[in-house]
Design an enzyme around this catalytic site. Structure first.
Site, PDB file in Angstrom:
ATOM      1  N   ARG A  27       0.719  -1.116  -0.044  1.00  0.00           N
ATOM      2  CA  ARG A  27       0.252   0.136  -0.038  1.00  0.00           C
ATOM      3  C   ARG A  27       0.804   1.182  -0.077  1.00  0.00           C
ATOM      4  NH1 ARG A  27      -3.121  -2.284  -2.218  1.00  0.00           N
ATOM      5  NH2 ARG A  27      -4.987  -3.531  -1.422  1.00  0.00           N
ATOM      6  N   ALA A  70      -0.006  -9.647 -15.038  1.00  0.00           N
ATOM      7  CA  ALA A  70      -0.646  -9.841 -13.703  1.00  0.00           C
ATOM      8  C   ALA A  70      -0.164 -11.309 -13.128  1.00  0.00           C
ATOM      9  CB  ALA A  70      -1.903  -9.644 -13.603  1.00  0.00           C
ATOM     10  N   GLU A  83      -2.446 -12.814 -17.708  1.00  0.00           N
ATOM     11  CA  GLU A  83      -2.398 -13.276 -16.331  1.00  0.00           C
ATOM     12  C   GLU A  83      -1.706 -14.465 -16.403  1.00  0.00           C
ATOM     13  OE1 GLU A  83      -6.393 -13.826 -14.971  1.00  0.00           O
ATOM     14  OE2 GLU A  83      -6.645 -11.392 -14.518  1.00  0.00           O
ATOM     15  N   SER A 142       1.909   0.602  -7.222  1.00  0.00           N
ATOM     16  CA  SER A 142       1.443   0.118  -8.543  1.00  0.00           C
ATOM     17  C   SER A 142       0.732   1.286  -9.228  1.00  0.00           C
ATOM     18  CB  SER A 142       0.262  -0.910  -7.959  1.00  0.00           C
ATOM     19  OG  SER A 142       0.754  -2.092  -7.561  1.00  0.00           O
ATOM     20  N   HIS A 154      -8.634  -4.966  -9.525  1.00  0.00           N
ATOM     21  CA  HIS A 154      -7.527  -4.560 -10.466  1.00  0.00           C
ATOM     22  C   HIS A 154      -7.822  -4.619 -11.912  1.00  0.00           C
ATOM     23  CE1 HIS A 154      -4.051  -3.889  -7.519  1.00  0.00           C
ATOM     24  NE2 HIS A 154      -4.725  -4.722  -6.656  1.00  0.00           N
TER      25      HIS A 154
END
Length: 183
Positions: free
Chosen positions: A15, A37, A65, A19, A53
């Site tokens: 956090r 991802a 992904e 990103s 996301h």
């Protein structure tokens, strides 16, 4: 490094804003973006995170992904800009797949080579896990050490490196020019 080419490394704690910073830099390239991802949904909470996301990404971005074969995903990206989020989950995935440390480091080297070979911008996002206490179990210590080694390799290979703390970016590489840095 221009905003359109090179290898950009972004690290920070959970956090920290890494990103968001990485996504802004990828968007600033003005080129198409492939978002690689590495997260896997092992439970409902993680599935919800992944869905959030996905929904937050710009509609024109390509999402790939790929939890394990990340070097191939970066190499095969169909756009000039690639954003890989994140090395931390990728290393965790490799450990959960029983990859030996040497194999993980070899895969990291392959990823860096694939990123360096690309003509566009590649952004690598990772967590900095070495600021805390020494973990109390062998697997957590192995993960911390292995991710630290992967991060060192990625940072050393990068053209530009940033540390995010509480949403604030601190440029690590190249070092800011003192002549142009405000006092």
């Amino acid at each position: 490094m221009s905003d359109c080419t090179g290898l950009l490394y972004v690290t920070g704690g959970a956090r920290s804003g890494k990103s968001t910073f990485a996504e802004r830099r990828a968007a600033a390239s003005g080129q198409g973006v492939t978002y690689v991802a590495t997260a896997q949904a092992f439970d409902a909470e993680m599935a919800a995170r992944i869905a959030r996301h996905r929904a937050d990404r710009p509609p024109g971005w390509v999402t790939v992904e790929e939890p394990l074969n990340v070097p191939a995903a970066v190499q095969a990206a169909p756009t000039p800009t690639v954003l890989l989020d994140c090395l931390s989950l990728w290393v965790s995935n490799l450990l959960l797949a029983d990859e030996p440390d040497e194999a993980v480091l070899a895969r990291a080297d392959a990823l860096i080579a694939a990123a360096r070979a690309r003509p566009g911008l590649t952004v690598l996002v990772t967590n900095e896990v070495g600021f805390g206490i020494v973990p109390d179990n062998a697997l957590a210590r192995r993960y911390r050490d292995l991710l630290g080694w992967v991060n060192q390799r990625a940072a050393a290979a990068s053209d530009e490196a940033w540390l995010l703390v509480s949403g604030l970016p601190l440029q690590l590489k190249p070092a800011p020019d003192p002549a142009t840095t405000p006092r």
